[in-house]
Design an enzyme around this catalytic site. Structure first.
Site, short mmCIF file in Angstrom:
data_model
loop_
_atom_site.label_atom_id
_atom_site.label_comp_id
_atom_site.label_asym_id
_atom_site.label_seq_id
_atom_site.Cartn_x
_atom_site.Cartn_y
_atom_site.Cartn_z
N LYS A 53 0.84 -1.19 0.00
CA LYS A 53 0.00 0.00 0.00
C LYS A 53 0.88 1.25 0.00
O LYS A 53 0.64 2.19 -0.77
CB LYS A 53 -0.96 -0.01 1.20
CG LYS A 53 -2.09 -1.03 1.04
CD LYS A 53 -2.92 -1.28 2.29
CE LYS A 53 -3.91 -2.44 2.02
NZ LYS A 53 -4.79 -2.75 3.16
N GLN A 97 -5.23 -1.81 9.24
CA GLN A 97 -5.13 -3.13 8.61
C GLN A 97 -5.75 -4.19 9.50
O GLN A 97 -5.49 -4.25 10.69
CB GLN A 97 -3.64 -3.45 8.33
CG GLN A 97 -3.41 -4.71 7.52
CD GLN A 97 -3.94 -4.64 6.11
OE1 GLN A 97 -4.02 -3.57 5.50
NE2 GLN A 97 -4.36 -5.77 5.57
N ASP A 120 -11.43 2.33 3.31
CA ASP A 120 -11.74 0.90 3.20
C ASP A 120 -13.22 0.68 2.92
O ASP A 120 -13.61 -0.41 2.49
CB ASP A 120 -11.39 0.19 4.51
CG ASP A 120 -10.02 -0.47 4.50
OD1 ASP A 120 -9.59 -0.91 3.42
OD2 ASP A 120 -9.40 -0.54 5.58
N1 GUN Z 1 -7.43 -7.17 5.57
C1 GUN Z 1 -7.73 -7.89 4.45
N2 GUN Z 1 -8.24 -7.09 3.51
C2 GUN Z 1 -8.25 -5.83 4.02
C3 GUN Z 1 -8.65 -4.57 3.50
O1 GUN Z 1 -9.13 -4.42 2.36
N3 GUN Z 1 -8.50 -3.52 4.34
C4 GUN Z 1 -8.00 -3.64 5.59
N4 GUN Z 1 -7.91 -2.56 6.33
N5 GUN Z 1 -7.62 -4.80 6.11
C5 GUN Z 1 -7.75 -5.89 5.32
#
Ligand code: GUN
Length: 292
Positions: A53, A97, A120
């Site tokens: 990211k 996350q 998200d």
């Molecule tokens: N864990 C797995 N996929 C995601 C996501 O799209 N966003 C976040 N914040 N955590 C995740």
């Protein structure tokens, strides 16, 4: 039948190319999009995702900062960090996350992120807006799948979409996007999950089968209709002593055998995974544009 392999790379590149123009326009207004990423603990997959990211932000000229907290972090400390980032005008997006360590109440954290910074798309306000068909931040993986189907011109309207998995991150938002009366959607949707009896009777009816179950290679050829499109969201680490890392990545679909029956199928890796981050970048740029 020749199977079309749905690679994520060209789709993600098209998304990023569109973003470059929007980022230039923001720049002219003196705005640089910013994303705060919070990582708690040492989950190996999460560490990889968080690094990608940050890298993707860097490539696009989006400001990003990763906040790393130890595994034993308490709820109060994480709450306080989220509040601080909500108030920090450098960051248009705030992402924590998942998964979080077990002492942390995930729901409390998701609720605490400002809906306007929730890139998200996990906050109940944004999920509600999605269900109502209102403009919002769409959860990145389902939004990426819609983008992929559109790029490869796979018809969705009037088709039967079967989703395996009912997670808040993929299954639920995916279903809600697919049945909307909107361009690129308008499908009939079935959701299968761990409580589904005789899953095969449903998956065999799918024109588009989307699998987000987290069970390596659970979808076998006999569960798939001839000529279907199969979207594999699974990213599973399967022990493999022959590999340097000691594991290999496997999807939720038994790719080699299922491929023979399908019209189109996503690979793992190299498929849906690449889309998730591209859509996160898109949500971050949108957050910067929406910022007043
Ligand atoms: N864990 C797995 N996929 C995601 C996501 O799209 N966003 C976040 N914040 N955590 C995740």
């Amino acid at each position: 039948m020749e199977t079309l392999i749905l690679y994520g790379k060209p789709v993600a590149e098209r998304v990023r190319d569109r973003l470059k123009q929007r980022i230039r326009e923001l720049e002219q207004r003196g705005i640089r999009p910013g994303l705060a990423v919070v990582l708690v603990g040492e989950n190996p997959a999460s560490k990889v995702y968080v690094r990608s990211k940050a890298r993707s932000c860097g490539e696009l000229g989006i400001l990003s900062e990763t906040f790393r907290l130890p595994e034993h972090t308490e709820q109060k400390a994480l709450n306080a960090l989220v509040e601080k980032l909500n108030a920090d005008s450098r960051f248009h997006g705030v992402l924590v996350q998942l998964p979080l360590p077990q002492q942390i109440d995930e729901k409390q954290i998701i609720h605490r992120i400002l809906p306007l910074k929730d890139v998200d798309g996990f906050h109940p306000v944004n999920i509600g807006r999605l269900v109502l068909g209102e403009e919002t931040y769409l959860p990145c993986t389902p939004a990426g799948i819609m983008e992929m189907l559109s790029y490869y011109r796979i018809p969705v309207s009037g088709k039967h979409v079967v989703i395996v998995g009912r997670s808040n991150i993929v299954g639920k938002p995916m279903a809600n996007l697919m049945y909307q009366k909107s361009e690129g959607a308008n499908a009939t949707v079935t959701i299968c999950h761990t409580g589904t009896d005789n899953m095969k009777q449903y998956t065999r009816q799918a024109d588009i089968l989307i699998v987000a179950a987290g069970v390596p290679e659970m979808i076998t050829a006999e569960m798939v209709k001839e000529g279907a499109t199969v979207i594999d969201v699974g990213v599973n680490r399967v022990p493999d002593p022959g590999r340097k890392k000691g594991y290999r990545l496997a999807g939720d679909v038994a790719f080699d055998t299922v491929k023979e029956k399908t019209a189109a199928i996503t690979p793992v890796p190299g498929g849906v995974g690449l889309m998730t981050i591209a859509m996160l970048m898109q949500n971050t740029v949108k957050a910067a544009e929406d910022h007043v």
